[in-house]
Design a protein around this motif. Structure first.
Motif, mmCIF file in Angstrom:
data_model
loop_
_atom_site.group_PDB
_atom_site.id
_atom_site.type_symbol
_atom_site.label_atom_id
_atom_site.label_comp_id
_atom_site.label_asym_id
_atom_site.label_seq_id
_atom_site.Cartn_x
_atom_site.Cartn_y
_atom_site.Cartn_z
ATOM 1 N N PRO A 153 71.168 3.886 9.573
ATOM 2 C CA PRO A 153 70.495 4.889 10.392
ATOM 3 C C PRO A 153 68.991 4.628 10.434
ATOM 4 C CG PRO A 153 71.057 5.810 8.260
ATOM 5 C CD PRO A 153 71.652 4.435 8.307
ATOM 6 N N LYS A 154 68.332 5.276 11.351
ATOM 7 C CA LYS A 154 66.866 5.234 11.465
ATOM 8 C C LYS A 154 66.377 6.673 11.412
ATOM 9 C CE LYS A 154 66.587 0.808 12.259
ATOM 10 N NZ LYS A 154 66.328 -0.027 11.117
ATOM 11 N N ILE A 155 65.350 6.925 10.631
ATOM 12 C CA ILE A 155 64.808 8.278 10.503
ATOM 13 C C ILE A 155 63.340 8.272 10.897
ATOM 14 C CG2 ILE A 155 64.228 8.053 8.054
ATOM 15 C CD1 ILE A 155 65.139 11.012 7.728
ATOM 16 N N GLN A 156 62.920 9.344 11.563
ATOM 17 C CA GLN A 156 61.535 9.509 11.991
ATOM 18 C C GLN A 156 61.069 10.921 11.658
ATOM 19 O OE1 GLN A 156 59.499 7.144 13.305
ATOM 20 N NE2 GLN A 156 61.171 5.712 13.004
ATOM 21 N N ILE A 157 59.789 11.051 11.399
ATOM 22 C CA ILE A 157 59.156 12.355 11.230
ATOM 23 C C ILE A 157 58.413 12.628 12.537
ATOM 24 C CG2 ILE A 157 57.554 13.746 9.862
ATOM 25 C CD1 ILE A 157 60.004 12.658 8.288
ATOM 26 N N PRO A 158 58.646 13.766 13.176
ATOM 27 C CA PRO A 158 57.958 14.042 14.446
ATOM 28 C C PRO A 158 56.435 13.889 14.306
ATOM 29 C CG PRO A 158 59.644 15.686 14.044
ATOM 30 C CD PRO A 158 59.544 14.864 12.793
ATOM 31 N N SER A 159 55.830 13.292 15.317
ATOM 32 C CA SER A 159 54.382 13.034 15.280
ATOM 33 C C SER A 159 53.561 14.319 15.297
ATOM 34 C CB SER A 159 53.977 12.138 16.445
ATOM 35 O OG SER A 159 54.286 12.774 17.668
ATOM 36 N N THR A 160 54.170 15.428 15.660
ATOM 37 C CA THR A 160 53.454 16.708 15.699
ATOM 38 C C THR A 160 53.434 17.410 14.328
ATOM 39 O OG1 THR A 160 55.494 17.796 16.390
ATOM 40 C CG2 THR A 160 53.965 17.105 18.132
ATOM 41 N N THR A 161 54.019 16.790 13.314
ATOM 42 C CA THR A 161 54.075 17.393 11.981
ATOM 43 C C THR A 161 52.695 17.408 11.352
ATOM 44 O OG1 THR A 161 56.331 16.589 11.674
ATOM 45 C CG2 THR A 161 55.119 17.198 9.690
ATOM 46 N N VAL A 205 64.137 13.490 12.309
ATOM 47 C CA VAL A 205 65.166 13.150 13.288
ATOM 48 C C VAL A 205 65.727 11.778 12.911
ATOM 49 C CG1 VAL A 205 65.646 12.689 15.714
ATOM 50 C CG2 VAL A 205 63.976 14.448 15.084
ATOM 51 N N ALA A 206 67.055 11.720 12.743
ATOM 52 C CA ALA A 206 67.703 10.452 12.416
ATOM 53 C C ALA A 206 68.707 10.092 13.505
ATOM 54 C CB ALA A 206 68.400 10.535 11.066
#
Length: 166
Positions: free
Chosen positions: A30-38, A53-54
């Protein structure tokens, strides 16, 4: 299986070439990201809400989300180990993560978060790691550094102290 035939319309002109392929489906992690607006900077009493979001290219894979609040992920210590041993950080009381969606919250309301060996700090940094794990155990993680600010100012020292002895 693929079959190629060449025929020159003669008596012995039929040539057949058969090729067999084995297609093996390999699991993609899987690939996981942290929203840039955090936001990465929070004050005492704030409720931190982060929704990583993964995604997974393997259709049908169920992903499970983890965060390093109580256990180390990779080389990063658990958040409870990054803070003062007197800080009371408990799952369900101060923080929670939904293992199915990754939705995470953390309330920074314990004054002991800013306690250090040298006294009280104005701010502390913690490294939070979010991880997504698929059904085969493959994973991806992202870490972020959050700054937690103490806004509880100590009371001013009085100029004089009046007291009465009975």
């Amino acid at each position: 299986k693929m079959v190629f035939s060449v025929d020159d319309h003669g008596e012995e002109g039929d040539i057949r070439l058969e090729i067999y392929f084995d297609v093996i489906n390999e699991n993609d992690p899987p690939k996981i990201q942290i929203p840039s607006t955090t936001p990465y900077n929070y004050d005492q009493e704030d409720r931190i809400t982060i929704n990583p979001v993964a995604t997974d290219e393997d259709k049908g894979d169920t992903l499970t989300y983890n965060v390093n609040m109580e256990t180390k992920i990779g080389d990063v210590d658990a958040v409870v180990d990054q803070l003062s041993s007197e800080a009371d950080i408990q799952k369900g009381k101060n923080w929670e993560i939904n293992a199915a969606t990754g939705s995470f919250w953390f309330t920074i309301d314990d004054q002991n978060i800013w306690k250090t060996a040298d006294g009280m700090a104005d701010s502390v940094e913690i490294t939070v790691v979010f991880e997504a794990v698929d059904a085969d155990g493959d994973s991806d993680s992202k870490q972020i550094i959050l700054t937690l600010n103490d806004v509880n100012d100590p009371p001013e020292k009085p100029d004089t102290i009046n007291y009465v002895i009975d």
